[in-house]
Design a protein around this motif. Structure first.
Motif: not given
Length: 578
Positions: A56-58, A119-122, A132-142
Motif C-alpha cells: 500500500q501507499v499512504c 510482518s511489514i516494512v515501511d 515527503p509524499y508519504g509511505i510505501l509499505e509491503i506486508a507479508a502473510d508468511q
C-alpha cells in the motif's frame, strides 16, 4: 554503501526479479500521468517484486499530520481513503515517516492480524521539493526475514515512485494551467466576438439615426410643399367644378398629392418623427382585429394562424400604427411565400434581461409584450439581414415596392420605446419579433369630437410660418373660413405682434423656424404675456419639443402637414374650444 557479490542462485533470481520490477514500473510511469493509475500500478508491481501478498501507499496530509491509504494491493477496497495512521512515532508508518529510515515491524496492530499479516516494512517516499509524499509499505502473510537487498529494492522503488508522483503533479499542474489558458483564450474570443457584434450594431444604429435625421429634414420641406399643393388643388377643384375635363386633372393631381403625403408619412415613421397617440390596448384583441383584415390582401394561398397567449399583458401603443405594422409585416411575408404558405402571428409576455440588453444597445432591460410574425417563405440571406430596416432597401424588382414597409415598422417600434428583432434563414422562413412596452396604469388621452361640417369663425388668429408659400396659402385658407388673420415670419416678429394691443385669440405656429426660438418656446413666451391665448401647433416634422416618450405632451394640439382645409378648420375650432 556497497553490497557483497551475490553467488547464491536463489538470491540472484530474487535480485533480478526486483530489478525487473523497478524497471517495469519505471517504464510504466514514463507513459502515465494519471496519479491514481500510477499508485495502483506501483503497489501491484512492488508486491510482486518482493513476492508478498500486500502492498500500500499512504499519502501524508499535513493539515491533519496523518497518513491515509491512497492505494492498496491485496487489501479490501474499503481501506483506500479511509484507513489512517498518525504521522509520528506512535505507528509503524509514522516512525518511517518521522525518521526517514526504513521501518521493519513484526509486532503489529490487530488490523493487520485480521488479514493474517505477520510482518511489514515501511519506507519513506521522498519528493523533489523536500516535502515527503508519504509511505510505501509491503506486508507479508508468511514469516520471512528482510535482507539488505529487500530494503535496497524498497528504497529504490520508492525513489522511482517519488519521481513518478512529482511528474504526475507537475503534469496535473500544467494541465490546470493549460486549461486556464484555454479558458482565458475562449473568454477573450467570446468577449472580442461580443464587442465586434456590439460595435457592428452600434454602427448600424448610428447609421440609422443619421439617415433618420436626414430623412426628417427632407420630409419637413416635402410636407411644406405638399401642404400648398393639396390645399390649392382643393381651391382649384372648386373653381373648375363645372368643367369635367379640368376636374379630372385636379383629381389626378390630388391623388398624386395623397401618394406624396403617404410617402412622407412612411419616411416620418422611419425617422421616428410621426406624432403618436398611444393608448392602453388589449394586444390579443388588436392582433385578432388586424388578422381578420389580412386575408383579402394576402390571397387564398396564405394561411393565417394565431397563437395568442392568454396571459399577454396590455400594451401602451398607438393602436392604428400597430395594426399598420402587422399589415406591413404580413405583406412582406406574403411576398416571401411565392407559392403560398403559412403566416403565424404570436403574442406573449417577454423579459429582456441585462445580458440581452448588453448585446443590443437599443434595448432597456425589463418586461415587454411580444408580437411575433413568422412566415414559411424563402428566408433572407445573411449578407443582407442587417440592411432590411433601411429606408428604400428592397429585394423586389423595380416598381414592385418602395422599400419602406420594414423601415416604417422599425421607426414605429423604436419611437414607441420598443425593440425589434429579425431572425431568418434561407429556405426556412423569417420571424420578426416586436417587443412593446407593457402598460402600467396608462390613461387613454382625450379625443376631441369631430364636427360633421367645416366650421369657421370670427376670432383673430396669428399665423407664424417662415415658408412664404405655406404662409400665404394658410392665411388665405383661414380668411376663407371667416377669421381675421395676422402673420409673422418667425418668433421674434410674432412676439412684437403679441406685445401690441391687438386682440389675438389663437396662435397658430409652425414648430421649426429660423432664429433662436422654435414654436414651443414661442408659445411659452406668448402665454407668459397673454395667459388666455389658445395655441395650435403645426409641423411637417415632429420633434422632441412637444413629443416625449413617443406621444404628444398633454394638452398639446398638433396639425400635421400636409393637411386639408377641413382638417385646418376642425383643429382651429378644437384649439379655440380647448
Amino acid at each position: 554503501m556497497g553490497y557483497a557479490p551475490v553467488t547464491d542462485a536463489a538470491k540472484m533470481q530474487k535480485l533480478l526479479r526486483q530489478q525487473t520490477a523497478i524497471a517495469r514500473f519505471g517504464s510504466f510511469a514514463l507513459r502515465e500521468l494519471d496519479l491514481t493509475n500510477i499508485l495502483g500500478e506501483a503497489v501491484r508491481v512492488c508486491a510482486e517484486g518482493l513476492g508478498v501478498a500486500f502492498s500500500q501507499v499512504c499519502r501524508y496530509r499535513a493539515e491533519n499530520n496523518d497518513l491515509v491509504v491512497a492505494a492498496g494491493y491485496g487489501w479490501r477496497d474499503q481501506a483506500i481513503g479511509h484507513v489512517v495512521s498518525r504521522a509520528d512515532m506512535s505507528s509503524p508508518q509514522g516512525r518511517a515517516f518521522t525518521t526517514g529510515e526504513p521501518s521493519i515491524c513484526y509486532d503489529l496492530p490487530p488490523s493487520y492480524a485480521a488479514h493474517g499479516i505477520v510482518s511489514i516494512v515501511d519506507v519513506i517516499i521522498k519528493a523533489d521539493d523536500g516535502q515527503p509524499y508519504g509511505i510505501l509499505e509491503i506486508a507479508a502473510d508468511q514469516p520471512r526475514d528482510y535482507d539488505q537487498y529487500d530494503i535496497h529494492f524498497l528504497n529504490g522503488f520508492a525513489s522511482v515512485l517519488a519521481e513518478a508522483v512529482s511528474t504526475a503533479a507537475r503534469g496535473a499542474a500544467l494541465k490546470v494551467t493549460v486549461d486556464q489558458m484555454k479558458s482565458l483564450v475562449e473568454e477573450k474570443d467570446r468577449l472580442l466576438h461580443e464587442k465586434n457584434v456590439a460595435d457592428l450594431r452600434l454602427r448600424q444604429t448610428q447609421k440609422m439615426e443619421a439617415v433618420g435625421q436626414l430623412t426628417g429634414g427632407i420630409v419637413h420641406d416635402l410636407n411644406n410643399i405638399l401642404t400648398v399643393i393639396t390645399g390649392t388643388i382643393e381651391i382649384l377643384a372648386e373653381g373648375v367644378a363645372d368643367r369635367p375635363e379640368l376636374v379630372a386633372i385636379t383629381k389626378m393631381i390630388d391623388e398624386a398629392g395623397v401618394r406624396g403625403a403617404d410617402l412622407a408619412q412612411r419616411l416620418l415613421a422611419f425617422a421616428r418623427k410621426q406624432p403618436l397617440r398611444p393608448r392602453e390596448v388589449d394586444l390579443n384583441a388588436l392582433v385578432t382585429e388586424a388578422a381578420n383584415l389580412l386575408p383579402p390582401a394576402l390571397g387564398e394561398n396564405v394561411e393565417v394562424h394565431l397563437m395568442l397567449a392568454a396571459d399577454a399583458s396590455r400594451v401602451l401603443i398607438d393602436p392604428c400604427q400597430l395594426k399598420n405594422t402587422i399589415r406591413n409585416l404580413a405583406l412582406n411575408a406574403r411576398d416571401a411565400m411565392v407559392d403560398g404558405g403559412k403566416l403565424t402571428i404570436e403574442t406573449g409576455n417577454a423579459v429582456l434581461d441585462d445580458n440581452y440588453a448588453s448585446m443590443n444597445g437599443d434595448v432597456t432591460a425589463g418586461n415587454y409584450v411580444m408580437v411575433a410574425v413568422t412566415d414559411s417563405g424563402h428566408g433572407i440571406p445573411a449578407c443582407i439581414l442587417d440592411h432590411v430596416f433601411e429606408p428604400f432597401f428592397t429585394t423586389r424588382d423595380v416598381g414592385k415596392g418602395s422599400g419602406l414597409g420594414l423601415s416604417m415598422v422599425y421607426g414605429f417600434v423604436r419611437q414607441s420605446n420598443g425593440h425589434i428583432k429579425i431572425d431568418s434563414e434561407e429556405g426556412r422562413g423569417t420571424t420578426v419579433r416586436i417587443y412593446l412596452p407593457q402598460a402600467v396604469g396608462a390613461a387613454e388621452p382625450a379625443e376631441f369630437a369631430r364636427p360633421s361640417r367645416v366650421e369657421g369663425g370670427r376670432e383673430t388668429i396669428l399665423v407664424v410660418e417662415d415658408d412664404h408659400l405655406v404662409r400665404t396659402f394658410v392665411v388665405g385658407q383661414i380668411q376663407s373660413l371667416g377669421y381675421a388673420t395676422l402673420a409673422a415670419v418667425n418668433a421674434a416678429e410674432a412676439l412684437v405682434v403679441i406685445d401690441s394691443p391687438t386682440e389675438i385669440d389663437l396662435l397658430f405656429t409652425d414648430m421649426i423656424m429660423p432664429g433662436s426660438m422654435n414654436g414651443r418656446q414661442l408659445a411659452d413666451k406668448a402665454l407668459q404675456r397673454r395667459s388666455s391665448l389658445k395655441i395650435l401647433f403645426t409641423s411637417g416634422y415632429s420633434d422632441e419639443a412637444i413629443i416625449h416618450h413617443g406621444h404628444l405632451d398633454a394638452g398639446v394640439l398638433l396639425l400635421a402637414k400636409p393637411y386639408r382645409k377641413s382638417d385646418l378648420a376642425r383643429m382651429i375650432r378644437a384649439a379655440l374650444a380647448a
